[in-house]
Scaffold this motif. Structure first.
Motif, PDB file in Angstrom:
ATOM      1  N   GLU A 280      39.800  26.823  50.624  1.00 55.07           N
ATOM      2  CA  GLU A 280      39.849  26.447  52.038  1.00 55.07           C
ATOM      3  C   GLU A 280      41.234  26.695  52.624  1.00 55.07           C
ATOM      4  O   GLU A 280      41.369  27.201  53.746  1.00 55.07           O
ATOM      5  N   ILE A 281      42.274  26.347  51.855  1.00 52.32           N
ATOM      6  CA  ILE A 281      43.649  26.591  52.319  1.00 52.32           C
ATOM      7  C   ILE A 281      43.905  28.091  52.436  1.00 52.32           C
ATOM      8  O   ILE A 281      44.517  28.560  53.405  1.00 52.32           O
ATOM      9  N   ALA A 282      43.424  28.858  51.462  1.00 46.99           N
ATOM     10  CA  ALA A 282      43.591  30.315  51.501  1.00 46.99           C
ATOM     11  C   ALA A 282      42.937  30.895  52.750  1.00 46.99           C
ATOM     12  O   ALA A 282      43.522  31.741  53.446  1.00 46.99           O
ATOM     13  N   ALA A 283      41.727  30.447  53.061  1.00 49.74           N
ATOM     14  CA  ALA A 283      41.013  30.954  54.236  1.00 49.74           C
ATOM     15  C   ALA A 283      41.724  30.547  55.522  1.00 49.74           C
ATOM     16  O   ALA A 283      41.867  31.352  56.449  1.00 49.74           O
ATOM     17  N   LYS A 284      42.205  29.310  55.591  1.00 47.19           N
ATOM     18  CA  LYS A 284      42.873  28.818  56.799  1.00 47.19           C
ATOM     19  C   LYS A 284      44.152  29.599  57.093  1.00 47.19           C
ATOM     20  O   LYS A 284      44.452  29.907  58.249  1.00 47.19           O
ATOM     21  N   THR A 288      45.091  34.633  49.844  1.00 47.91           N
ATOM     22  CA  THR A 288      44.128  34.592  48.745  1.00 47.91           C
ATOM     23  C   THR A 288      44.299  33.308  47.938  1.00 47.91           C
ATOM     24  O   THR A 288      45.390  32.718  47.924  1.00 47.91           O
ATOM     25  N   PRO A 289      43.247  32.852  47.248  1.00 44.98           N
ATOM     26  CA  PRO A 289      43.388  31.685  46.365  1.00 44.98           C
ATOM     27  C   PRO A 289      44.475  31.895  45.309  1.00 44.98           C
ATOM     28  O   PRO A 289      45.172  30.947  44.939  1.00 44.98           O
ATOM     29  N   GLU A 290      44.629  33.146  44.852  1.00 44.41           N
ATOM     30  CA  GLU A 290      45.657  33.433  43.847  1.00 44.41           C
ATOM     31  C   GLU A 290      47.056  33.147  44.384  1.00 44.41           C
ATOM     32  O   GLU A 290      47.921  32.643  43.661  1.00 44.41           O
TER      33      GLU A 290
END
Length: 316
Positions: A280-284, A288-290
């Motif tokens: 969710e933080i990556a999308a916001k 990327t999640p990485e």
């Protein structure tokens, strides 16, 4: 010491003495340490490839006339995979040549001649974590962004820096552009080109065929290299081409500040405290999640993020 190195040693000493340089003065000109130059002139051991190319660049026509192999060094920086193929590298260099021709005045493949004044070519300055976090925070403040706002790296305008997607580079061969955006699309992320040596005028080209989430940190990393005053001083081989790159410490610092600029420390700390969702933080924040997990690790919060409890066993 083999025959070619012996010739190199003799030419080095002859040219140095004819131009009136001491070994220490020449060291600052060619970017090779005083002790290494002294060893080469004494015929003591073999210079490494990086040293040899620097000396050959300085010797120029003297080296060519003596039959020494001379590899020109491309003045570009690639964000690319280690296994990047030769065709893609050559294609990117053609794009770099075009950019220098349109926005600069020097050829990418011109020999990197240094002037006679002292230059501290190898003095890479490594920043502390606190310094880099502060730089990222101030950068966001200067842009008027709060901690909760996303930074769109592709909207950034930096004085003296031309930022283009490859699709926006006009007047280059359509077949070349197609090759770099299709066949070679997975092997490179971005390329920065100094338009004028020893100035802060650059062009940055990013790979528009890849996800903007992955590209944002690559673009910001190239921008931070420029903002931190990094210079292309280290010679490396990419596929079949010699090029200059940044010192390892500078590569680390530029990537760290880029990641911190996209993902503020406060956001990451709150994520860990609240056991939030990395995706969710990556999308916001358009990453990327990485990259979010990279920030968690670099802030020293990985144990807390994973909920890894620690205890002391009772004494026996």
């Amino acid at each position: 010491m083999d025959k070619q190195t012996m010739i190199l040693s003799e030419l080095l000493k002859q040219k140095r003495e004819s131009q009136g340089y001491s070994l220490r003065q020449l060291s600052s000109v060619v970017g090779v340490s005083f002790s290494t130059l002294a060893r080469i002139e004494r015929g003591d051991g073999e210079p490494d490839n990086n040293t040899k190319i620097r000396i050959l660049e300085w010797l120029g026509d003297d080296a060519r006339r003596a039959g020494l192999k001379f590899d020109s060094v491309a003045l570009v920086h690639f964000r690319a995979r280690k296994q990047i193929d030769s065709e893609t590298v050559q294609g990117l260099l053609r794009v770099a040549d075009y950019l220098k021709g349109k926005y600069g005045s020097n050829s990418v493949h011109a020999v990197n001649e240094q002037s006679g004044h002292e230059q501290d070519l190898d003095a890479a300055i490594s920043l502390s974590k606190d310094e880099m976090e502060e730089m990222a925070e101030l950068f966001r403040q200067e842009l008027g962004l709060s901690e909760n706002e996303r930074l769109d790296a592709f909207r950034l305008q930096i004085e003296g820096v031309k930022v283009l997607s490859l699709e926006e580079v006009t007047d280059i061969d359509s077949q070349l552009k197609s090759q770099l955006l299709n066949f070679g699309r997975q092997s490179w992320s971005a390329m920065s080109v100094p338009l004028e040596e020893n100035t802060d005028r650059w062009a940055i080209v990013w790979n528009s065929s890849q996800s903007t989430r992955r590209q944002s940190v690559s673009l910001l990393e190239e921008i931070w290299h420029i903002l931190l005053g990094h210079k292309l001083t280290r010679i490396t081989k990419v596929a079949d081409v010699y090029g200059r790159t940044f010192a390892e410490a500078e590569e680390h610092d530029a990537y760290y500040v880029a990641a911190a600029t996209l993902l503020p420390a406060g956001v990451i700390k709150k994520l860990v405290e609240q056991r939030g969702d990395v995706s969710e933080i990556a999308a916001k924040y358009g990453t990327t999640p990485e990259l979010v997990e990279y920030r968690i690790k670099r802030l020293g919060l990985w144990r807390q993020y994973k909920g890894m409890k620690i205890i002391l066993k009772p004494e026996k």
